[in-house]
Design an enzyme around this catalytic site. Sequence first.
Site, PDB file in Angstrom:
ATOM      1  N   GLY A  49      -3.843  -3.865   6.661  1.00  0.00           N
ATOM      2  CA  GLY A  49      -2.798  -3.615   7.651  1.00  0.00           C
ATOM      3  C   GLY A  49      -2.998  -2.288   8.341  1.00  0.00           C
ATOM      4  O   GLY A  49      -3.782  -1.438   7.893  1.00  0.00           O
ATOM      5  N   LYS A  61      -1.309  -1.010  -4.337  1.00  0.00           N
ATOM      6  CA  LYS A  61      -2.475  -0.215  -3.922  1.00  0.00           C
ATOM      7  C   LYS A  61      -2.008   1.216  -3.769  1.00  0.00           C
ATOM      8  O   LYS A  61      -0.985   1.466  -3.128  1.00  0.00           O
ATOM      9  CB  LYS A  61      -3.002  -0.773  -2.595  1.00  0.00           C
ATOM     10  CG  LYS A  61      -3.873   0.152  -1.766  1.00  0.00           C
ATOM     11  CD  LYS A  61      -4.553  -0.637  -0.642  1.00  0.00           C
ATOM     12  CE  LYS A  61      -4.708   0.179   0.618  1.00  0.00           C
ATOM     13  NZ  LYS A  61      -5.254  -0.632   1.728  1.00  0.00           N
ATOM     14  N   LYS A 120      -3.137   5.194  -2.638  1.00  0.00           N
ATOM     15  CA  LYS A 120      -4.124   5.990  -1.922  1.00  0.00           C
ATOM     16  C   LYS A 120      -4.570   7.111  -2.842  1.00  0.00           C
ATOM     17  O   LYS A 120      -3.739   7.713  -3.535  1.00  0.00           O
ATOM     18  CB  LYS A 120      -3.474   6.582  -0.662  1.00  0.00           C
ATOM     19  CG  LYS A 120      -3.051   5.534   0.354  1.00  0.00           C
ATOM     20  CD  LYS A 120      -4.248   4.994   1.092  1.00  0.00           C
ATOM     21  CE  LYS A 120      -3.840   4.022   2.188  1.00  0.00           C
ATOM     22  NZ  LYS A 120      -4.995   3.525   2.937  1.00  0.00           N
ATOM     23  N   SER A 171       0.857  -1.182   0.000  1.00  0.00           N
ATOM     24  CA  SER A 171       0.000   0.000   0.000  1.00  0.00           C
ATOM     25  C   SER A 171       0.895   1.234   0.000  1.00  0.00           C
ATOM     26  O   SER A 171       1.691   1.415   0.921  1.00  0.00           O
ATOM     27  CB  SER A 171      -0.889  -0.023   1.249  1.00  0.00           C
ATOM     28  OG  SER A 171      -1.588   1.192   1.387  1.00  0.00           O
ATOM     29  N   ASP A 209      -7.329   3.099  -2.794  1.00  0.00           N
ATOM     30  CA  ASP A 209      -7.978   3.199  -1.480  1.00  0.00           C
ATOM     31  C   ASP A 209      -8.251   4.677  -1.200  1.00  0.00           C
ATOM     32  O   ASP A 209      -7.315   5.483  -1.153  1.00  0.00           O
ATOM     33  CB  ASP A 209      -7.061   2.608  -0.397  1.00  0.00           C
ATOM     34  CG  ASP A 209      -7.712   2.545   0.983  1.00  0.00           C
ATOM     35  OD1 ASP A 209      -8.860   3.015   1.134  1.00  0.00           O
ATOM     36  OD2 ASP A 209      -7.067   2.026   1.916  1.00  0.00           O
ATOM     37  N   GLU A 227     -11.197   0.735  -2.679  1.00  0.00           N
ATOM     38  CA  GLU A 227     -11.418   0.474  -1.256  1.00  0.00           C
ATOM     39  C   GLU A 227     -12.022   1.709  -0.594  1.00  0.00           C
ATOM     40  O   GLU A 227     -11.551   2.839  -0.810  1.00  0.00           O
ATOM     41  CB  GLU A 227     -10.053   0.123  -0.633  1.00  0.00           C
ATOM     42  CG  GLU A 227     -10.111  -0.310   0.818  1.00  0.00           C
ATOM     43  CD  GLU A 227      -8.724  -0.710   1.346  1.00  0.00           C
ATOM     44  OE1 GLU A 227      -7.799  -0.945   0.531  1.00  0.00           O
ATOM     45  OE2 GLU A 227      -8.568  -0.765   2.568  1.00  0.00           O
ATOM     46  N   LYS A 260      -9.272  -6.719   8.873  1.00  0.00           N
ATOM     47  CA  LYS A 260      -8.195  -6.347   9.799  1.00  0.00           C
ATOM     48  C   LYS A 260      -8.659  -6.805  11.174  1.00  0.00           C
ATOM     49  O   LYS A 260      -9.691  -6.322  11.653  1.00  0.00           O
ATOM     50  CB  LYS A 260      -7.995  -4.823   9.833  1.00  0.00           C
ATOM     51  CG  LYS A 260      -7.516  -4.185   8.541  1.00  0.00           C
ATOM     52  CD  LYS A 260      -7.313  -2.681   8.708  1.00  0.00           C
ATOM     53  CE  LYS A 260      -6.935  -2.042   7.384  1.00  0.00           C
ATOM     54  NZ  LYS A 260      -6.800  -0.574   7.479  1.00  0.00           N
ATOM     55  N   ASP A 278     -13.469  -1.387   3.971  1.00  0.00           N
ATOM     56  CA  ASP A 278     -12.476  -1.455   5.047  1.00  0.00           C
ATOM     57  C   ASP A 278     -13.130  -0.863   6.297  1.00  0.00           C
ATOM     58  O   ASP A 278     -13.763  -1.587   7.082  1.00  0.00           O
ATOM     59  CB  ASP A 278     -11.208  -0.691   4.589  1.00  0.00           C
ATOM     60  CG  ASP A 278     -10.132  -0.544   5.658  1.00  0.00           C
ATOM     61  OD1 ASP A 278     -10.341  -0.994   6.791  1.00  0.00           O
ATOM     62  OD2 ASP A 278      -9.065   0.037   5.356  1.00  0.00           O
TER      63      ASP A 278
HETATM   64  O1  OSB Z   1      -6.825   2.155   4.853  1.00  0.00           O
HETATM   65  O2  OSB Z   1      -5.883   0.279   4.682  1.00  0.00           O
HETATM   66  C1  OSB Z   1      -5.892   1.429   5.132  1.00  0.00           C
HETATM   67  C2  OSB Z   1      -2.601   2.235   6.873  1.00  0.00           C
HETATM   68  C3  OSB Z   1      -3.057   2.866   7.983  1.00  0.00           C
HETATM   69  C4  OSB Z   1      -4.409   3.031   8.161  1.00  0.00           C
HETATM   70  C5  OSB Z   1      -5.312   2.586   7.207  1.00  0.00           C
HETATM   71  C6  OSB Z   1      -4.847   1.943   6.066  1.00  0.00           C
HETATM   72  C7  OSB Z   1      -3.463   1.793   5.880  1.00  0.00           C
HETATM   73  C8  OSB Z   1      -2.878   1.193   4.697  1.00  0.00           C
HETATM   74  C9  OSB Z   1      -1.512   0.559   4.811  1.00  0.00           C
HETATM   75  O3  OSB Z   1      -3.384   1.231   3.604  1.00  0.00           O
HETATM   76  C10 OSB Z   1      -1.566  -0.797   5.405  1.00  0.00           C
HETATM   77  C11 OSB Z   1      -0.208  -1.347   5.775  1.00  0.00           C
HETATM   78  O4  OSB Z   1       0.699  -1.324   4.933  1.00  0.00           O
HETATM   79  O5  OSB Z   1      -0.073  -1.807   6.924  1.00  0.00           O
HETATM   80 MG    MG Z   2      -8.120   1.011   3.668  1.00  0.00          MG
END
Ligand code: OSB
Ligand code: MG
Length: 357
Positions: A279, A150, A152, A124, A177, A202, A251, A227
């Site tokens: 994560g 992924k 953002k 991500s 996401d 997402e 999660k 999520d």
């Molecule tokens: O939205 O999935 C999410 C990290 C922190 C809070 C929310 C998210 C995320 C990530 C990274 O997308 C997840 C990771 O690499 O642990």
């Molecule tokens: Mg997310």
Amino acid sequence: MALRHPFETSYGKMQDKEFLVIEVVDRDGISGWGESVAFTAPWYTEETVKTTEHMLYDFLIPLLGQAPILHPDDLIERFSVVKRNNMAKASIEGAIWDVFAKKQGISLASALGGVKQSIDVGVSIGIQKSIDDLLEVISQKLAEGYKRIKIKIKPGYDINVVHQVRQAYPDVPLMVDANSAYTLEDTEHLKQLDAYHLMMIEQPLAHDDMIQHAKLQREIKTPICLDESITSFDDARNAIALGSCKVINIKPGRVGGLSQALRIHHLCKEKDIPVWCGGMLEAGIGRAQLIALTSLEQFLLPGDTSGSSHYWEKDIIKPEVMVKDGCIQVPDGLGIGYKIDFDALDQFTISENIFTL
Ligand code: OSB
Ligand code: MG
């Protein structure tokens, strides 16, 4: 722990991760480890590191002493007197799952019902300063072998960004996401994403927009993955029944622990909804739990569980989590299957508390 690279989402930027490491020792002296995932500020959910401490010290730890715990699933009922606070519940429940697996002489993956020896992982990538920076990070991560990318997105950093990533990488498994950055009024705008054969989008809308997500999914071809919206088994059941999503990101912290994560996994298997493991920028103990969970069969898509070095200069487990050819080997040692690196843990520890039940 300082992140190697600040992580930026539509909510804002993170530089450090502050969390609790929890060791639970049972009366036979078997020790299990857990890690809390709530952030310092309540942007992703309402929980924080301080609310986690409050819930643990004042409510959850005292509940553990009420009666023997024969199985970690017992905690679903035991903790139900505390409303929500899922990340606080999960932090200690994870440690108890580790004790449980060790007592049985098996790995956490086996205790959870895992079947895979190796899991596929993606990465991500946070919002970057420029498209060039983003393309550079993507090229590094693909070279490291990650199986899906992924990115953002947020308003103003979305269609244009996806367009350029797709021009550079026409066939890479790609998803986006939004961390709740849009509303239903953006439907026409989001429809433009359909041109880029994304694996999924997402959490485009707010965490409590289950009905709106169902409306949006009827309008766009790109599968929606939820999520933030899925905080319980009932949320998952409702989202599936309403057609709010086609994929679910599980999660354990967000849903109240590994036992709840398993219930959602089994439901999704029955309903033919693919899941993957999200994560929370975990250090090694939390990451080890995610690896064990991802070994279950309905985790059909690569998750966000990247290797330790993606996040940290130094992790708190030995060996660190290694990614090779986009895969992580599921450890078969007892419990979480990694050793605690006590030197590293000491170096990062700010304070310690001991509770005796
Ligand atoms: O939205 O999935 C999410 C990290 C922190 C809070 C929310 C998210 C995320 C990530 C990274 O997308 C997840 C990771 O690499 O642990
Ligand atoms: Mg997310």
